[in-house]
Structures are given as structure tokens and as C-alpha cells.
Enzyme design. Structure first.
Site, mmCIF file in Angstrom:
data_model
loop_
_atom_site.group_PDB
_atom_site.id
_atom_site.type_symbol
_atom_site.label_atom_id
_atom_site.label_comp_id
_atom_site.label_asym_id
_atom_site.label_seq_id
_atom_site.Cartn_x
_atom_site.Cartn_y
_atom_site.Cartn_z
ATOM 1 N N ARG A 107 -44.582 -15.946 21.418
ATOM 2 C CA ARG A 107 -44.721 -15.494 22.809
ATOM 3 C C ARG A 107 -44.156 -16.532 23.772
ATOM 4 O O ARG A 107 -43.892 -16.247 24.926
ATOM 5 C CB ARG A 107 -46.186 -15.252 23.197
ATOM 6 C CG ARG A 107 -46.933 -14.162 22.469
ATOM 7 C CD ARG A 107 -46.208 -12.876 22.405
ATOM 8 N NE ARG A 107 -45.480 -12.781 21.133
ATOM 9 C CZ ARG A 107 -44.502 -11.911 20.908
ATOM 10 N NH1 ARG A 107 -44.123 -11.080 21.837
ATOM 11 N NH2 ARG A 107 -43.887 -11.888 19.743
ATOM 12 N N LYS A 125 -35.440 -6.072 21.356
ATOM 13 C CA LYS A 125 -35.825 -4.811 20.752
ATOM 14 C C LYS A 125 -35.878 -3.673 21.775
ATOM 15 O O LYS A 125 -35.285 -2.610 21.577
ATOM 16 C CB LYS A 125 -37.197 -4.999 20.108
ATOM 17 C CG LYS A 125 -37.752 -3.780 19.469
ATOM 18 C CD LYS A 125 -39.212 -3.995 19.163
ATOM 19 C CE LYS A 125 -39.992 -4.105 20.472
ATOM 20 N NZ LYS A 125 -41.418 -3.868 20.307
ATOM 21 N N THR A 126 -36.581 -3.932 22.860
ATOM 22 C CA THR A 126 -36.725 -2.878 23.868
ATOM 23 C C THR A 126 -35.376 -2.546 24.479
ATOM 24 O O THR A 126 -35.075 -1.394 24.780
ATOM 25 C CB THR A 126 -37.713 -3.317 24.950
ATOM 26 O OG1 THR A 126 -38.882 -3.797 24.319
ATOM 27 C CG2 THR A 126 -38.081 -2.153 25.843
ATOM 28 N N ASP A 153 -40.990 3.161 18.236
ATOM 29 C CA ASP A 153 -41.152 1.748 18.553
ATOM 30 C C ASP A 153 -42.261 1.167 17.678
ATOM 31 O O ASP A 153 -43.168 1.895 17.266
ATOM 32 C CB ASP A 153 -41.535 1.649 20.042
ATOM 33 C CG ASP A 153 -41.469 0.229 20.542
ATOM 34 O OD1 ASP A 153 -40.855 -0.611 19.876
ATOM 35 O OD2 ASP A 153 -42.050 -0.029 21.619
ATOM 36 N N GLU A 154 -42.217 -0.112 17.380
ATOM 37 C CA GLU A 154 -43.271 -0.789 16.619
ATOM 38 C C GLU A 154 -43.625 -0.033 15.327
ATOM 39 O O GLU A 154 -44.790 0.240 15.049
ATOM 40 C CB GLU A 154 -44.550 -0.931 17.462
ATOM 41 C CG GLU A 154 -44.366 -1.619 18.805
ATOM 42 C CD GLU A 154 -44.297 -3.134 18.707
ATOM 43 O OE1 GLU A 154 -44.117 -3.671 17.592
ATOM 44 O OE2 GLU A 154 -44.417 -3.788 19.758
ATOM 45 N N GLN A 164 -44.610 -8.918 12.494
ATOM 46 C CA GLN A 164 -45.543 -8.773 13.600
ATOM 47 C C GLN A 164 -46.549 -7.656 13.352
ATOM 48 O O GLN A 164 -47.134 -7.109 14.287
ATOM 49 C CB GLN A 164 -44.785 -8.504 14.898
ATOM 50 C CG GLN A 164 -44.015 -9.708 15.375
ATOM 51 C CD GLN A 164 -43.399 -9.481 16.735
ATOM 52 O OE1 GLN A 164 -44.100 -9.346 17.728
ATOM 53 N NE2 GLN A 164 -42.082 -9.426 16.781
#
Length: 852
Positions: free
Chosen positions: A681, A101-102, A289-290, A333
DNA sequence: TCCCCTCGACTTTTT
DNA sequence: GTCGAGGGGA
């Protein structure tokens, strides 16, 4: 190293085309001091370099069209590449955990700049946390090969909000040197308001009201907007009035709470469409983002900035009416529903932005197939998802299945995790690559205790923070008052610290007087010292305080701010106060104050420093020390570790009882997403734990395994063989440090682990910045590696010194609360000289006098 | 004004 | 069980 940017000097070249339609110098203030000094940075305003055969754009486009894609694009998978290259129109990227994603976000920004679509300062990129913003900056820097100085609009919602608000504060009815209040200030302020309204703060706690207000602000509601039911539910039905009173107080204090940093800009944009249009012209590209974490207020803010007028019929879409917004998120998430995040925002993206391109990233680069399958199987129990299935190409028969362990109680759980960690350590795994992710912070303690015994280094992420310490807050209150003398909360905090004999009575007097005349308390104090309202001793003290603060304010412009900070702490007697103090904490506090001053060096001014501290509440952790990471599941989002330990999978704890009680089904689903976040994670190894007995609120309770454990796929999970008997004490063959229970006469302090700890340790509990960390210090390089100097824009100093004409006349018969009846002998502004019948002649303030 | 004791709370937490 | 806040007493 070639990165595809080598031959595109986009920072230095002007767009070589004639000004076109819709192009005008924006009236938006310049980007602060940096812009003023640097003409280059200002050229971007209003001018889009995107179209036209400019040297830069043409070359960039040629570069794009060449068969060989720029280096930074190679290595992206087709979906990622699509997400990077779809620059026109709204784009939603549904990026599952570990799908890059980043990387997509940063490459997209690099791509926008490389193709000459926009200057760095024409890109608005918002994140939720400072950490994410920092990481994005760094990674863009790597991509474009240099520091990202030119991206002034990359930051958190709040930091960008502050930036906007400092520019246009007067449109929100405040001055641009406003103070940002933290939650503690807010609670104290509300407490005062409740007291003033004589509302029982036992029955209606200030903290609760603070949360209520926060919730309203998250929804973008002003006092007028809140639903009647909400308004009635607090403070004997006075909810709305209290909220309004709170806002009014903020205005007099020239202060904002966190919610205001978003709400004020929203209100400003709504009221001033022309100004909004300036920003439309400025922000060619918007990235978020997010997105699943956005609350309603953030959503409204984004909509205002993103929405462009639709093209008239037959007109083509142009740069002026295209919404180039790209939101990246993962509905699976979404774990911040409890603080106002609306998953709905991401679910209905394509309705908000018609014609949106939706791109799913499902190829996972992080975890083993077992871990992915486990997480995927679990999250499939949720309804109302957009539905993604993560997959990976990696299928290594060596990969370990997800391990489920049972322990008797939380102590044994901690011991077993410790052993596992030591085993991994012996196999040459770094502690830095391991993390313990807990549901609730009280679970951490058990692990910390155990690790201290073992002499294992650990770091707690998201623990108590340095700026919450008393001495730091006190010092900051002095600085705040000097920078912004309407900050009554700061004034009240320091006026009697160190003790100056200014007790409740005096402060109440000041407070009442200040409220009645709508002036800051410091100004009230300046008035009162010229009268006999307070006793000689208190008056002297007040005089000292006022004089000192005024003096420091005079030094503000021309004294280096660290020097000024030292002067303030010395002259106020604050450091002396701790030097005299003989308690055990005093030396540490003095040390902290020194650190505070040292950390100010990284900033340009005292205001810049204050702003940083109020916005950036995280402190950087030392990555150099090899230590196990301990944190909550919430703070683990966005991170990854080779090995992840997930303790406490029991009903009532995880899913948490309160989530179930208050959130019902959706509460349960959010908990499940939290479990999903935890599992994903892990890169290689993932260990789940549940115990049969746990101490909750001091009493032992027997517990049953979490329902989530039943929801895991049997094929990818295995029940770990216990080396020791279930419920028994460890009997495993390894681990030299596990004999504290076996040798009852030996206390913990004699274990090798403890000795190791002693040898390593400088501080086994907390470092100076309030970071909890174990055994070896995990000190933050706040001073050296801290943030770059910041600048504050649009400094404005307006003082409200409006004199109101006295309502009294010479000879009037009046009554004073303290001195009784008397006749006015003289008037001087708001100060009256009165001949009292009993007390003789006194100078008093008109606010304390009534006509009789 | 300060200190001690009692009472109550106690998921997650950024900004 | 532990911590913090607030009330009451010296």
C-alpha cells in the site's frame, strides 16, 4: 481535452447494418424505466454492432488500425496495452499490486465501446465492493468524457444479482418486491426457527448457524446439496432441516439474504436455458475485478453467463460462441479465504476457459524499489503462487528503506507513531496521505486515544455504520413494512415501538396464527382485531398499527417519498418517542432521523432507497478534511498512501493465532499475503512496528516479534534508531505535545493537543452517521454527494389472500385455549362466533380452536 | 414491563 | 477491559 473519443459518437448512432443471423429482439425485459423512456437504450438488445461494415464499427476499426493509436491507449505499457486490446476469447490479467489494474479494466471497457464492439449495455462488469464499482464508473466517465449512464451492468455481484432477480423473481418463487435481509435480520429469523424447533440456542447459537448457512451459500449449496457431515454437525443433527426451514421462511417473508442474490439467479439460469441464452446474447463482454476473491457461487454464476457453446467442427468462432471474458486479479492479494473466496478459481482459469490469454502485469508504478523488494521477498515464502515479481524503474538513492521499530507496549507504539506523523506534518506532508493499517480493529483504539490527545485529525474507515443504529433500523423497519407487508421481521420490530402495550403474549399469538395460516403477521393482525382473542387495549393498539400501515401503503404511490417518510415517523409516534426520551442520546437520534429523511431525497422512491441501503453499506467519507486514515489491512486493499504505518507485527496478532489454529499452513500463507497487501500500500515510506507487551482481552501479555519480520530482506530494511530509550517514555527533541507523561500532575485535558481538539471539534467521537472519526468531524456528504436516484424495476404487487374453507360447522363443540369450551354459533371465513360456557359469546379465530 | 446485573465473548467483513 | 445480550427480580 482530446481523449481519442471525440469523433466517435457511439452512444447515438445505430448500427447501420441489416439484422443478421441470431439476431432477434430479446424477450428479456427492458432495462427499467430509463429504457422505457429512452428508445435509444433499447436498440442494443440482441444486436451486436461488432461485425459488418457499419459506419460506426468501420470508423472505429479504422481508428484502431491507424498508426496513431487513440489517445487513451498511449501511456500504457506493452503488457497493459495487450490486456486492453486482446478483446477476443478469455483473458486472465494477473495484475500485481500497483501495476495499473484498474486502469487496464477501465481502458479496456472504453476500448470495447470505442471500437464499436459493443454498446455500453452489452458489457457486464463485476466488482466486489460498491467502492470499486463507483471508482470504475468514474474512471470510465473520465476516459469517454462524460457520465457513464449507459452501463447498467456495471456493479457488484450482488447488485447485479438483485437486478436479475427483480426481473425474474417469480421464477424463484418470490415476488419482485422482495426484501433484502441483512445479517441482523437473518440472525433474528434463525433464532425464531431454532425456538420453533425447540433447539437450545445456547448450545447452538443462531449466529453460528447464520454463518454456517452463509458458508453453504458461498459454496452454492442448497439444503439438498450440503454434505451429510455438515448437516449433522448442527442442532442435534438437524442442520439440513433447519436450513430448509430457513429457506421456507424466507419465501413466506418474500425475502432474500445476500447469498440468495446469487443463488436464485443461478438456479433460474439452470432451470431456464432459454432465458440464459437471452443473456448470452446480451452480454458481449464480461469483465471481472479481483477475481482471486470470487467464491464458488460467484464462480458458478460467472461460468453460466460466460460459457458459450463451442463451435461445431470446422465452424469458425463467432461472436455467438466466443467467451469474451476478462478476469483481473492477483493471487498474492487473496485475503478473503475465510469468507469463502477460492484462490483456486484464479489458479485454474486457463483450464476453465481453454485457450485463455494470460497476461502478467509486473511493472509497478506505485512504490519505491525498497518497498517492492521487501514485499516481494516476504511473499516469496509462500508456496502455491502463480509467481510474479514486481519491478520498478524508479531507483532514487533518496528513497528510504522500510523502517522496523520496536516499542515497549502498545501505548508507546501509538505515541511513537503519533510523533512520526507530527514530524511528517511539520515537513508539509498531508495527513490524508498517511495510513495506519492494523490487523484487528481493537488495535485502533490506542491510536484514536492518542490522536485525540494530540489533536490530530483522523478518520476510521470501516467502523460502525449508520444503518446499524437502532433508530435508523427502526425507521427502516417502518418503511420496509409499508413497501412490503409480508416483511414480518420489520413488523415485529415496530409493532411495539414506540410502546403500545403489545407485549410478548400478543406477538406470540400473532406469530403463531400467521405461521399456521401462512400469511404475513400484518394480515394476521388485521384478522385478530376483529375478534376477542386479545384484550381490548391490545386490540385497539393493533387496530391502530394496521390502520396506519394500510394508510401509508395507500400514500405510497402518490406521495413524495420523503414526505411519506416524515408522515410515517410522525404518525407512528416514533419521533415523539424520542422527543419525550430524556436520555443523553435522544437528541442525536432525532437528528439522525432527520438526516435519514434528508438522505432519501437523492432517491427516486422509497423502494429505491431501501434497496440502496441494503446493498450499499458503506458511507462515503469526507475527503476534504485532512486526516490520518486508520483501518484494517483488509479494508486497505486497493488503496495507496505515501506513508504507511503497520503496527502490531507480533506472533499471535500478526499472523493471527486463530488463523494459524484454524487454517494451518494455508492460514499462515493468507496472513502473509495480508502482510504483502499492507506493505504494497505504501508509495514512499513504510514503517513496521512490534511491541514487547500487549494487552489482549484485558490482560497484559508479553509478545515476540512476528516471524514475518525475520522474513524481510536485510538489504532493504533498517531498524529505526529510537530517539527514545526502548521502553522508556519519549525524550525526543521534537513534539510539543508529548509532555503528558513527563508532567505527572498535568492531566491530559490540559495538553495543547486537547485544547486544539476542543477548538476544532464538533464531535470528537462519532458523527451522526455512526462513523467514528476524530477531533474534527469527518461528516459524510450522504445527502448531497450521495448516489444518484435509483430505480427499481418490475414492481409487482401480488397479495396472497387465499381463503381456506373453515373446517368447522355451526353447532360444533370446541375448545379454546383462553375461553375454554363452547359451541359454534356462527362462521365467517376464518372467524368463529362461539357461545362459551363460561366466557359468554366471543369472536375468535379458528386457528385457536380445537374440536372436542 | 423495565431495569439491573451477571456472564460470556473477543480476527478479518462485503454484500 | 469492555460491550452486549439475556435472565431474573422489583
Amino acid at each position: 481535452m482530446s481523449n481519442g473519443f471525440d469523433d466517435i459518437p457511439f452512444f447515438d448512432e445505430e448500427p447501420a447494418r441489416a439484422p443478421g443471423r441470431g439476431e432477434r429482439r430479446a424477450a428479456v425485459p427492458a432495462d427499467g424505466p430509463a429504457d422505457a423512456r429512452d428508445g435509444r437504450a433499447r436498440q442494443d438488445q440482441g444486436a451486436a454492432p461488432a461485425q459488418g461494415p457499419s459506419g460506426l464499427a468501420a470508423r472505429a476499426m479504422a481508428a484502431r488500425d491507424r498508426d496513431r493509436a487513440p489517445d487513451y491507449l498511449s501511456g500504457l505499457n506493452p503488457e497493459q496495452r495487450l490486456a486492453v486490446e486482446t478483446l477476443d476469447g478469455p483473458v486472465l490479467v494477473l495484475a500485481g499490486a500497483g501495476t495499473g489494474k484498474t486502469r487496464v479494466l477501465t481502458t479496456r471497457i472504453a476500448h470495447i465501446m470505442a471500437t464499436g464492439r459493443a454498446y455500453p449495455s452489452q458489457i457486464l462488469a463485476v466488482t466486489f465492493t460498491n467502492k470499486a464499482a463507483r471508482e470504475m464508473k468514474e474512471r470510465i466517465g473520465v476516459l469517454v468524457g462524460g457520465a457513464v449512464e449507459g452501463m447498467p451492468w456495471l456493479g457488484t455481484f450482488h447488485s447485479i444479482g438483485v437486478k436479475l432477480l427483480r426481473r425474474h423473481a417469480e421464477l424463484a418463487g418470490i415476488r419482485s418486491d422482495f426484501t433484502i435481509l441483512d445479517t441482523d435480520d437473518v440472525t433474528r429469523l434463525i433464532k425464531q426457527i431454532l425456538q420453533a424447533e425447540s433447539i437450545d440456542d445456547k448450545r447452538w447459537p443462531a449466529k453460528q448457524f447464520a454463518q454456517l448457512i452463509d458458508g453453504w451459500k458461498n459454496k452454492g449449496l442448497t439444503p439438498a446439496d450440503i454434505p451429510e457431515g455438515d448437516a449433522r454437525a448442527f442442532g442435534n443433527g438437524k442442520g439440513r432441516e433447519l436450513y430448509a426451514a430457513y429457506q421456507a421462511r424466507l419465501r413466506t417473508l418474500n425475502a432474500c439474504d445476500f447469498g440468495d442474490l446469487l443463488l436464485h439467479p443461478i438456479a433460474i439460469f439452470r432451470k431456464h436455458p432459454d432465458l440464459l441464452r437471452e443473456y448470452h446474447g446480451r452480454f458481449r463482454y464480461i469483465l471481472v475485478d479481483e477475481y482471486q476473491d470470487t467464491n464458488t457461487a460467484q464462480y458458478m454464476w460467472l461460468r453460466l453467463l460466460a460459457q458459450r457453446p463451442s463451435p461445431a467442427k470446422g465452424e469458425p468462432r463467432t461472436a455467438d460462441n466466443t467467451v469474451n471474458i476478462c478476469c483481473v486479479g492477483d493471487d498474492d492479494q487473496s485475503i478473503y479465504g475465510w469468507r469463502g473466496a477460492e484462490v483456486d478459481n484464479i489458479l485454474r482459469f486457463d483450464k476453465d476457459f481453454p485457450g485463455a490469454t494470460v497476461i502478467k502485469l509486473e511493472r509497478n508504478y506505485r512504490s519505491t524499489a525498497h518497498i517492492l523488494a521487501t514485499a516481494g521477498h516476504l511473499i516469496a515464502h509462500n508456496e502455491g503462487r502463480l509467481g510474479k515479481t514486481l519491478f520498478t524503474d524508479r531507483h532514487d538513492p533518496e528513497d528510504q528503506k522500510v523502517q522496523v521499530h520496536a516499542a515497549w507496549d502498545s501505548e508507546e507504539e501509538a505515541r511513537a507513531v503519533g510523533e512520526e506523523i507530527e514530524q511528517l506534518q511539520r515537513d508539509k506532508h498531508l495527513l490524508n496521505n498517511m495510513a495506519i493499517l492494523v490487523r484487528a480493529s481493537f488495535q485502533m483504539r490506542e491510536f484514536e486515544d492518542r490522536f485525540v490527545t494530540l489533536g490530530l485529525n483522523y478518520r476510521v474507515i470501516g467502523g460502525p455504520r449508520f444503518y446499524e443504529r437502532m433508530e435508523i433500523r427502526d425507521a427502516m423497519a417502518y418503511f420496509r413494512l409499508v413497501c412490503q407487508d409480508a416483511d414480518d421481521l420489520a413488523f415485529e420490530r415496530i409493532v411495539n415501538t414506540p410502546k403500545r402495550g403489545l407485549g410478548d403474549t400478543t406477538i406470540r399469538l400473532l406469530h403463531d396464527y400467521a405461521r399456521a395460516r401462512d400469511i404475513p403477521m400484518l394480515a394476521a393482525a388485521a384478522d385478530i382485531i376483529e375478534t376477542d382473542e386479545v384484550k381490548a387495549k391490545a386490540r385497539k393498539s393493533l387496530f391502530d398499527v394496521v390502520t396506519m400501515v394500510r394508510r401509508w401503503q395507500g400514500l405510497l404511490e402518490n406521495t413524495p417519498h420523503t414526505e411519506l417518510a416524515e408522515i410515517i415517523l410522525e404518525e407512528s409516534g416514533y419521533t415523539d418517542m424520542w422527543k419525550v426520551d430524556k436520555t443523553a442520546e435522544a437528541p442525536g437520534r432525532l437528528e439522525n432521523l432527520k438526516e435519514l429523511v434528508r438522505s432519501m431525497e437523492a432517491f427516486e422512491s422509497m423502494r429505491g432507497f431501501l434497496e440502496h441501503v441494503s446493498l450499499v453499506m458503506d458511507a462515503e467519507q469526507n475527503e476534504n478534511l485532512d486526516a490520518v486514515n486508520i483501518m484494517t489491512l483488509h479494508s486497505a486493499k486497493g488503496l495507496e498512501f505515501e506513508t504507511v504505518f503497520l503496527p502490531g507485527w507480533e506472533e499471535g496478532l500478526f499472523p493471527h493465532q486463530r488463523s494459524l489454529d484454524e487454517g494451518g499452513r494455508s492460514g499462515l500463507e493468507e496472513e502473509r499475503r495480508l502482510a504483502y497487501v499492507g506493505l504494497t500500500r505504501a508509495k514512499r515510506r513504510c514503517h513496521l512496528w512490534f511491541v514487547s507487551n500487549r494487552r489482549i482481552h484485558g490482560l497484559w501479555q508479553s509478545t515476540i516479534p512476528s516471524r514475518f519480520i525475520e522474513e524481510l530482506p536485510v538489504d532493504h530494511v533498517e531498524v529505526a534508531e529510537m530517539e527514545q530509550s526502548y521502553g522508556g517514555y519519549g525524550r525526543g527533541g521534537y513534539g510539543q505535545s508529548r509532555f503528558d507523561k513527563q508532567e505527572p500532575f498535568q492531566n491530559t485535558y490540559a495538553t495543547p493537543g486537547w485544547k486544539r481538539a476542543q477548538a476544532n471539534k464538533t464531535d470528537a467521537t462519532r458523527d451522526n452517521w455512526g462513523n467514528r472519526s476524530g477531533v474534527a468531524i469527518d461528516r459524510i456528504g450522504y445527502g448531497e454527494s450521495g448516489p444518484k436516484a435509483r430505480t427499481i424495476e418490475g414492481e409487482l404487487t401480488v397479495r396472497s389472500t387465499v381463503e381456506t374453507p373453515s373446517k368447522f360447522g355451526i353447532g360444533d363443540r370446541v375448545f379454546h385455549i383462553k375461553f375454554g369450551n363452547g359451541n359454534i354459533a356462527g362462521i365467517e371465513g376464518n372467524k368463529l362466533t362461539i357461545d362459551f360456557d363460561r366466557a359468554g359469546q366471543k369472536r375468535v379465530l379458528d386457528g385457536f380452536v380445537e374440536k372436542v
